[in-house]
Motif scaffolding. Structure first.
Motif, PDB file in Angstrom:
ATOM      1  N   UNK A 210       0.822  -1.212   0.000  1.00  0.00           N
ATOM      2  CA  UNK A 210       0.000   0.000   0.000  1.00  0.00           C
ATOM      3  C   UNK A 210       0.852   1.257   0.000  1.00  0.00           C
ATOM      4  N   UNK A 211       1.891   1.259   0.838  1.00  0.00           N
ATOM      5  CA  UNK A 211       2.768   2.424   0.893  1.00  0.00           C
ATOM      6  C   UNK A 211       3.462   2.645  -0.450  1.00  0.00           C
ATOM      7  N   UNK A 212       3.815   1.572  -1.121  1.00  0.00           N
ATOM      8  CA  UNK A 212       4.524   1.707  -2.394  1.00  0.00           C
ATOM      9  C   UNK A 212       3.595   2.084  -3.535  1.00  0.00           C
ATOM     10  N   UNK A 213       2.317   1.771  -3.429  1.00  0.00           N
ATOM     11  CA  UNK A 213       1.362   2.312  -4.393  1.00  0.00           C
ATOM     12  C   UNK A 213       1.254   3.824  -4.207  1.00  0.00           C
ATOM     13  N   UNK A 214       1.297   4.288  -2.972  1.00  0.00           N
ATOM     14  CA  UNK A 214       1.258   5.726  -2.698  1.00  0.00           C
ATOM     15  C   UNK A 214       2.400   6.454  -3.399  1.00  0.00           C
ATOM     16  N   UNK A 215       3.550   5.794  -3.533  1.00  0.00           N
ATOM     17  CA  UNK A 215       4.727   6.397  -4.160  1.00  0.00           C
ATOM     18  C   UNK A 215       4.922   5.959  -5.612  1.00  0.00           C
ATOM     19  N   UNK A 216       3.933   5.240  -6.165  1.00  0.00           N
ATOM     20  CA  UNK A 216       4.012   4.750  -7.544  1.00  0.00           C
ATOM     21  C   UNK A 216       5.282   3.944  -7.785  1.00  0.00           C
ATOM     22  N   UNK A 217       5.635   3.100  -6.812  1.00  0.00           N
ATOM     23  CA  UNK A 217       6.800   2.221  -6.954  1.00  0.00           C
ATOM     24  C   UNK A 217       6.473   1.042  -7.859  1.00  0.00           C
ATOM     25  N   UNK A 218       7.523   0.384  -8.307  1.00  0.00           N
ATOM     26  CA  UNK A 218       7.371  -0.861  -9.050  1.00  0.00           C
ATOM     27  C   UNK A 218       7.235  -2.017  -8.054  1.00  0.00           C
ATOM     28  N   UNK A 219       6.234  -2.873  -8.270  1.00  0.00           N
ATOM     29  CA  UNK A 219       6.029  -4.063  -7.449  1.00  0.00           C
ATOM     30  C   UNK A 219       6.584  -5.250  -8.228  1.00  0.00           C
ATOM     31  N   UNK A 220       7.744  -5.753  -7.799  1.00  0.00           N
ATOM     32  CA  UNK A 220       8.415  -6.841  -8.508  1.00  0.00           C
ATOM     33  C   UNK A 220       8.077  -8.165  -7.835  1.00  0.00           C
ATOM     34  N   UNK A 221       7.476  -9.056  -8.609  1.00  0.00           N
ATOM     35  CA  UNK A 221       7.093 -10.374  -8.114  1.00  0.00           C
ATOM     36  C   UNK A 221       8.081 -11.386  -8.668  1.00  0.00           C
ATOM     37  N   UNK A 222       8.742 -12.159  -7.830  1.00  0.00           N
ATOM     38  CA  UNK A 222       9.711 -13.132  -8.327  1.00  0.00           C
ATOM     39  C   UNK A 222       9.068 -14.126  -9.296  1.00  0.00           C
ATOM     40  N   UNK A 223       9.833 -14.568 -10.280  1.00  0.00           N
ATOM     41  CA  UNK A 223       9.352 -15.579 -11.221  1.00  0.00           C
ATOM     42  C   UNK A 223       8.917 -16.834 -10.481  1.00  0.00           C
ATOM     43  N   UNK A 224       9.618 -17.150  -9.398  1.00  0.00           N
ATOM     44  CA  UNK A 224       9.290 -18.340  -8.606  1.00  0.00           C
ATOM     45  C   UNK A 224       8.012 -18.154  -7.811  1.00  0.00           C
ATOM     46  N   UNK A 225       7.568 -16.916  -7.667  1.00  0.00           N
ATOM     47  CA  UNK A 225       6.382 -16.619  -6.879  1.00  0.00           C
ATOM     48  C   UNK A 225       6.654 -16.481  -5.401  1.00  0.00           C
ATOM     49  N   UNK A 226       7.881 -16.741  -4.975  1.00  0.00           N
ATOM     50  CA  UNK A 226       8.200 -16.683  -3.550  1.00  0.00           C
ATOM     51  C   UNK A 226       9.649 -16.336  -3.315  1.00  0.00           C
ATOM     52  N   UNK A 227      10.238 -16.961  -2.299  1.00  0.00           N
ATOM     53  CA  UNK A 227      11.584 -16.609  -1.880  1.00  0.00           C
ATOM     54  C   UNK A 227      12.587 -17.649  -2.362  1.00  0.00           C
ATOM     55  N   UNK A 228      13.427 -17.238  -3.276  1.00  0.00           N
ATOM     56  CA  UNK A 228      14.543 -18.043  -3.756  1.00  0.00           C
ATOM     57  C   UNK A 228      15.785 -17.167  -3.666  1.00  0.00           C
ATOM     58  N   UNK A 229      16.792 -17.623  -2.955  1.00  0.00           N
ATOM     59  CA  UNK A 229      17.958 -16.787  -2.654  1.00  0.00           C
ATOM     60  C   UNK A 229      18.627 -16.266  -3.927  1.00  0.00           C
ATOM     61  N   UNK A 230      18.888 -17.149  -4.870  1.00  0.00           N
ATOM     62  CA  UNK A 230      19.549 -16.727  -6.106  1.00  0.00           C
ATOM     63  C   UNK A 230      18.715 -15.679  -6.832  1.00  0.00           C
ATOM     64  N   UNK A 231      17.402 -15.893  -6.880  1.00  0.00           N
ATOM     65  CA  UNK A 231      16.541 -14.967  -7.600  1.00  0.00           C
ATOM     66  C   UNK A 231      16.460 -13.622  -6.896  1.00  0.00           C
ATOM     67  N   UNK A 232      16.431 -13.630  -5.569  1.00  0.00           N
ATOM     68  CA  UNK A 232      16.372 -12.361  -4.835  1.00  0.00           C
ATOM     69  C   UNK A 232      17.608 -11.525  -5.138  1.00  0.00           C
TER      70      UNK A 232
END
Length: 506
Positions: A210-232
């Motif tokens: 919500x806070x990042x929508x207020x600032x028009x930030x980019x919401x980046x969703x990992x390709x894996x859909x979750x937490x992968x160390x290499x991808x992060x």
């Protein structure tokens, strides 16, 4: 005051700014996202005949459509009910039934399971990516529906001591105050460019969206859909001014990665949802620099009780540095935080008591649970059930988690829920579940079991029983069979003694 007005503003002022990316691929800009949300909102109100104040559940993995559905609910004057996508079908059934949700937006992998549930209130299931879902884009745009600041916006289900989740009713005012606290207390440095959603959007990561929508930030969703160390690490390299919310166990996994990754684009790692070991905190500061911030909150006062800012993390020469790094910081700007004794009297610095909170982020009530509401909110103060102590500088250190809560991988697990499942086995007489410290998960679930003479069940049997009743992540990692459980004179199991016994068994 409708919280969706911030998306409307971003769509008008920054229409070409990237709103959502999957990995490094830009998916939609704010102008397009705003238009889609208005169209979905129109479909919800007119095609599916939902009325202002109706509940819409979202049971989905992290995906671009999640934010669309969430904001469309608010745009249409509806109440969103985000549900953890990892839950068991029986848990989905309870939340959908208890909330009275009339419509549910689901990921394809959950569609069949939720569709097979027998629910009186649920009238429609819409699968993300289906022709029916994308068909909503063809609707006309609905004008943003006005909502009072005290109207419900998000029904946040948080586990309770009985094992049944309770629905904390969060209002538009609660969410607005939480978002302001994000900028004032948690992530204080501009610019805000990218938030990576590696944690579930149904919980902390979604709240901070919500806070990042207020600032028009980019919401980046990992390709894996979750937490992968290499991808992060890859996302940190390829995006700019990256922040993300992480459980301490996620931070620990990042630290175990070889130290040859460029993190110059990292803006902040915001951790919470469990205790961070001091050693990991110091290692994180060494690895990433002064780019770590901590929050302490609950679903009942979302993400907003105390915060330990990146500045506080970086005060290397402060004489009380290590104690402060072991704390959860100072009260956030929208709340008053105290510790009280058993009679509700305020305690002084150095005295341990229950943490209580009041302010603009505290929930309105527990949905359909006036007794729990009355027990939790007393004289305007939210009683957290956590115990802690303030120092003279106003830094709060948590000393114990009430109700024997286990936090594994940043997810709350309540022992009684697991115990009640184990007791369904005919051979189990008693069961007591505790958390054991674990380097990877923070804590893992351990079950101490008293079985009937000559009828000790195999661990595989208990595993199967748990998997039939509760989510996989709640299943005990180990079963310890004992002749009896430690108890006091009243017959109550002494979990503190059990934890000490468990330490000797490790």
């Amino acid at each position: 005051m409708n919280i969706a007005i911030h998306l409307q503003r971003a769509g008008r002022a920054f229409p070409q700014s990237v709103a959502i990316a999957v990995g490094t691929r830009s998916i939609v800009d704010y102008g397009t996202l705003c238009g889609r949300v208005g169209k979905i909102a129109h479909a919800l109100r007119n095609r599916y005949n939902l009325s202002e104040g109706d509940f819409v559940a979202i049971a989905a993995d992290n995906c671009p459509e999640y934010l669309e559905a969430l904001y469309a609910c608010w745009w249409a004057g509806l109440v969103a009910v985000p549900i953890n996508a990892k839950l068991h079908s029986k848990e989905f059934e309870y939340i959908l039934s208890h909330s009275g949700a009339k419509l549910c937006v689901v990921s394809s992998r959950l569609s069949a399971g939720i569709g097979g549930l027998e629910l009186d209130s649920l009238e429609k299931i819409i699968e993300i990516g289906s022709a029916e879902y994308t068909g909503m884009y063809a609707s006309p745009e609905l004008e943003l529906v006005h909502r009072d600041a005290n109207d419900a916006a998000w029904l946040f289900y948080t586990s309770g001591t009985t094992g049944r989740p309770k629905g904390a009713v969060l209002t538009h005012r609660n969410l607005l105050a939480m978002s302001f606290c994000y900028f004032a207390d948690v992530d204080q440095e501009s610019p805000w460019r990218t938030i990576v959603h590696a944690a579930p959007l149904s919980h902390g990561s979604g709240l901070y969206a919500l806070a990042h929508v207020m600032k028009a930030s980019c919401h980046a969703i990992p390709e894996s859909g979750g937490f992968d160390v290499e991808e992060i690490y890859s996302l940190i390299r390829d995006h700019h001014n990256v922040v993300f919310f992480a459980a301490p166990t996620m931070v620990s996994r990042l630290l175990k990665h070889p130290n040859d990754v460029d993190t110059s684009n990292l803006k902040a790692i915001i951790y919470g949802g469990g205790p961070m070991y001091l050693e990991d905190c110091l290692a994180g500061l060494t690895r990433f620099g002064p780019k770590m911030a901590q929050l302490y909150g609950q679903g009942e006062t979302p993400m907003t009780i105390t915060a330990l800012s990146s500045l506080a993390h970086s005060e290397n020469n402060h004489p009380d540095r290590y104690n402060r790094l072991s704390s959860v910081g100072i009260a956030q700007s929208a709340v008053d935080v105290r510790v009280v004794d058993e009679c509700g009297n305020f305690l002084l610095a150095g005295e341990v008591g229950e943490v209580v909170v009041r302010g603009a982020t505290v929930m309105h009530e527990y949905w359909k649970n006036p007794e729990a509401t009355k027990d939790t909110i007393r004289d305007g103060w939210l009683h957290t059930g956590d115990f802690g102590v303030f120092d003279k500088g106003g830094y709060l250190t948590l000393k114990d988690r009430a109700k024997d809560l286990i936090i594994s991988g940043g997810t709350n697990i309540y022992p009684r829920e697991v115990e009640e499942v184990l007791l369904k086995h005919d051979a189990v007489i008693e069961a007591s579940v505790i958390g054991r410290a674990d380097d990877d998960w923070g804590e893992i679930v351990i079950a101490y079991v008293v079985s009937r003479s000559g009828a000790r069940p195999e661990p595989a049997e208990l595993d199967a029983l748990c998997l039939s009743e509760i989510a996989r992540f709640k299943r005990p990692k180990h079963y310890v069979f004992v002749e009896e459980l430690p108890k006091n004179n009243y017959g109550k199991v002494l979990k503190s003694d059990l934890r000490e016994i468990d330490k000797l068994k490790k």
